[in-house]
Motif scaffolding. Structure first.
Motif, short mmCIF file in Angstrom:
data_model
loop_
_atom_site.label_atom_id
_atom_site.label_comp_id
_atom_site.label_asym_id
_atom_site.label_seq_id
_atom_site.Cartn_x
_atom_site.Cartn_y
_atom_site.Cartn_z
N ALA A 52 0.85 -1.19 0.00
CA ALA A 52 0.00 0.00 0.00
C ALA A 52 0.88 1.24 0.00
O ALA A 52 1.93 1.27 0.65
CB ALA A 52 -0.93 0.00 1.20
N HIS A 53 0.45 2.24 -0.75
CA HIS A 53 1.17 3.53 -0.78
C HIS A 53 0.11 4.60 -0.77
O HIS A 53 -0.57 4.82 -1.79
CB HIS A 53 2.03 3.59 -2.04
N GLY A 54 -0.10 5.23 0.40
CA GLY A 54 -1.22 6.15 0.53
C GLY A 54 -0.85 7.47 1.19
O GLY A 54 0.30 7.74 1.50
N GLU A 55 -1.89 8.28 1.34
CA GLU A 55 -1.82 9.55 2.04
C GLU A 55 -3.04 9.61 2.94
O GLU A 55 -4.00 8.88 2.74
CB GLU A 55 -1.91 10.72 1.04
N PRO A 56 -3.03 10.51 3.93
CA PRO A 56 -4.18 10.57 4.85
C PRO A 56 -5.52 10.87 4.17
O PRO A 56 -6.55 10.34 4.55
CB PRO A 56 -3.80 11.71 5.81
N ARG A 57 -5.51 11.74 3.13
CA ARG A 57 -6.80 12.23 2.61
C ARG A 57 -7.08 11.82 1.17
O ARG A 57 -8.17 11.35 0.87
CB ARG A 57 -6.84 13.76 2.63
N TRP A 58 -6.11 12.06 0.31
CA TRP A 58 -6.38 11.93 -1.12
C TRP A 58 -5.50 10.85 -1.74
O TRP A 58 -4.57 10.33 -1.12
CB TRP A 58 -6.11 13.25 -1.87
N ASN A 59 -5.77 10.56 -2.99
CA ASN A 59 -4.92 9.66 -3.78
C ASN A 59 -4.80 8.30 -3.11
O ASN A 59 -5.72 7.85 -2.46
CB ASN A 59 -3.55 10.30 -4.02
N GLY A 60 -3.67 7.65 -3.22
CA GLY A 60 -3.46 6.35 -2.59
C GLY A 60 -3.66 5.21 -3.56
O GLY A 60 -4.65 5.15 -4.29
N VAL A 61 -2.69 4.30 -3.61
CA VAL A 61 -2.74 3.13 -4.48
C VAL A 61 -2.29 1.91 -3.69
O VAL A 61 -1.70 2.05 -2.61
CB VAL A 61 -1.83 3.33 -5.72
N ALA A 62 -2.57 0.73 -4.24
CA ALA A 62 -2.15 -0.49 -3.56
C ALA A 62 -2.12 -1.63 -4.56
O ALA A 62 -2.77 -1.57 -5.62
CB ALA A 62 -3.08 -0.83 -2.41
N ILE A 63 -1.33 -2.66 -4.23
CA ILE A 63 -1.38 -3.92 -4.95
C ILE A 63 -1.61 -5.03 -3.93
O ILE A 63 -0.93 -5.07 -2.89
CB ILE A 63 -0.07 -4.19 -5.73
N LEU A 64 -2.60 -5.86 -4.19
CA LEU A 64 -2.84 -7.06 -3.38
C LEU A 64 -2.46 -8.25 -4.25
O LEU A 64 -2.81 -8.29 -5.43
CB LEU A 64 -4.32 -7.17 -3.00
N SER A 65 -1.75 -9.21 -3.69
CA SER A 65 -1.32 -10.34 -4.53
C SER A 65 -1.24 -11.64 -3.75
O SER A 65 -0.76 -11.66 -2.62
CB SER A 65 0.04 -10.04 -5.15
N ARG A 66 -1.72 -12.70 -4.38
CA ARG A 66 -1.40 -14.03 -3.89
C ARG A 66 -0.60 -14.80 -4.93
O ARG A 66 -0.61 -16.03 -4.98
CB ARG A 66 -2.62 -14.84 -3.48
N ALA A 67 0.12 -14.03 -5.75
CA ALA A 67 0.99 -14.62 -6.76
C ALA A 67 2.43 -14.13 -6.54
O ALA A 67 3.22 -14.10 -7.47
CB ALA A 67 0.51 -14.23 -8.16
N GLY A 68 2.72 -13.74 -5.31
CA GLY A 68 4.02 -13.16 -5.00
C GLY A 68 3.96 -11.66 -5.06
O GLY A 68 3.13 -11.08 -5.78
N LEU A 69 4.81 -11.01 -4.27
CA LEU A 69 4.82 -9.54 -4.22
C LEU A 69 6.25 -9.13 -3.86
O LEU A 69 6.57 -8.95 -2.69
CB LEU A 69 3.81 -9.05 -3.16
N ASP A 70 7.05 -8.97 -4.90
CA ASP A 70 8.48 -8.72 -4.68
C ASP A 70 8.90 -7.37 -5.25
O ASP A 70 8.24 -6.83 -6.14
CB ASP A 70 9.31 -9.82 -5.35
N ASP A 71 10.02 -6.87 -4.73
CA ASP A 71 10.65 -5.65 -5.25
C ASP A 71 9.65 -4.50 -5.34
O ASP A 71 9.50 -3.85 -6.39
CB ASP A 71 11.25 -5.91 -6.64
N VAL A 72 8.98 -4.24 -4.23
CA VAL A 72 7.99 -3.16 -4.20
C VAL A 72 8.69 -1.80 -4.31
O VAL A 72 9.67 -1.54 -3.62
CB VAL A 72 7.17 -3.21 -2.89
N VAL A 73 8.18 -0.98 -5.22
CA VAL A 73 8.67 0.40 -5.38
C VAL A 73 7.46 1.33 -5.31
O VAL A 73 6.48 1.14 -6.03
CB VAL A 73 9.41 0.59 -6.72
N THR A 74 7.54 2.34 -4.44
CA THR A 74 6.45 3.32 -4.34
C THR A 74 6.83 4.58 -5.12
O THR A 74 7.99 4.96 -5.17
CB THR A 74 6.17 3.69 -2.87
N GLY A 75 5.82 5.21 -5.70
CA GLY A 75 6.04 6.43 -6.45
C GLY A 75 6.63 6.17 -7.83
O GLY A 75 6.84 5.02 -8.23
N VAL A 76 6.87 7.26 -8.56
CA VAL A 76 7.46 7.19 -9.91
C VAL A 76 8.73 8.01 -9.89
O VAL A 76 8.69 9.23 -9.66
CB VAL A 76 6.48 7.75 -10.96
#
Length: 282
Positions: A52-76
């Motif tokens: 999960a990569h969020g903010e208190p009020r706006w925006n916010g994204v996430a990835i949920l996975s049961r196929a593995g979740l490696d090398d997480v990078v937040t932002g661009v």
DNA sequence: ATGTCAGATGTGATCTGA
């Protein structure tokens, strides 16, 4: 999501119904700790790892996975802020595929700072995808209708954000990396929308836009066996204003899981002069 | 009808963002 907090009674049953392996969420509108407190346990029980990569009020994204979740990078990397860096992208490698969950800036109006921010942000996203692995997917709310066919009435949106030439060019440049718009390729002539304004019975009349995309690189696009918009999730009590896009992939390049039939969609209404509510899109 | 929501500020109505 338009607030994962408000959407929890819709999200959890939807996960149980569709049982997706990987889920890309946008507009969670929740800080990471609040996200974990709110639904970490429910997701873990269903077998999901969470980025999960969020903010208190706006925006916010996430990835949920049961196929593995490696090398997480937040932002661009290299993306501008507005003025601060906003939580609009998270990437992870799931089952060998580099998955990007993105919430592209809205753009507001074509002469605004926010619109220029949108174009610069898209250019930075393109660089990240260009430098990334060959097996890749970009999924999310791109806040751009790729073509006139992706808008219920192009005339109603003329000159507004989401349909202007520079936005479509920025999206085309991203796709020129070799990404396929898998829903449009599966349904080349059909009326397919993913977003309907809450107001004025727009969903009921099927007056929407297709602004939520699943883009897949060649090796991933070759594995697509179904690609469709789950309009059912936009119905009933307390829906988001967007509907999920569902894509089924084969496990192997030459696999065959047989025909997959999407649920029937509502009959298309006649195109007409429909007055557009003045706050477009989500 | 500018017809809907969600989050916030701060208690109730009004602002911002979509």
């Amino acid at each position: 999501m338009n607030s994962v907090k408000q959407r929890l009674p819709r999200l959890l049953p939807w996960l149980d119904q569709r049982r997706p392996d990987v889920v890309c969420l946008q507009e969670t509108k929740l800080a990471d700790q609040a996200f974990a407190d709110l639904l970490g346990e429910e997701l873990a029980r269903r077998g999901y790892e969470v980025a999960a990569h969020g903010e208190p009020r706006w925006n916010g994204v996430a990835i949920l996975s049961r196929a593995g979740l490696d090398d997480v990078v937040t932002g661009v990397a290299g993306a501008p802020g507005f003025p601060h860096q906003e939580a609009r992208a998270v990437a992870a490698t799931c089952g060998g595929v580099r998955v990007h969950s993105v919430y592209v800036p809205n753009g507001r109006t074509p002469d605004s700072d926010h619109y220029r921010y949108k174009l610069e942000w898209l250019a930075a996203l393109r660089e990240v995808v260009r430098l990334g692995p060959e097996e890749a997917m970009v999924c999310g709310d791109v806040n751009i209708a790729p073509a006139d066919a992706d808008v219920f009435d192009p005339a109603a949106y003329e000159g507004q954000t989401h349909v202007t030439a520079p936005e479509r060019a920025a999206l085309a440049e991203l796709r020129e990396l070799g990404l396929h718009d898998v829903v449009r390729e599966r349904w080349p002539e059909e009326r397919v929308f993913t977003y309907w304004d809450y107001r004025a019975g727009m969903f009921h009349k099927d007056l929407g836009m297709r602004i939520d995309l699943v883009l897949a690189s060649d090796p991933v696009a070759g594995r697509v066996r179904a690609a469709w918009v789950d309009r059912h999730a936009r119905k009933g009590t307390g829906p988001s204003d967007h509907a999920p896009v569902i894509v089924d992939l084969d496990e192997a390049p030459d696999g065959d899981i047989g025909p997959v039939v999407p649920p029937p969609s509502a009959p298309a209404p006649k195109r007409g002069s429909v007055k557009l509510p003045q706050a477009p899109s989500g």
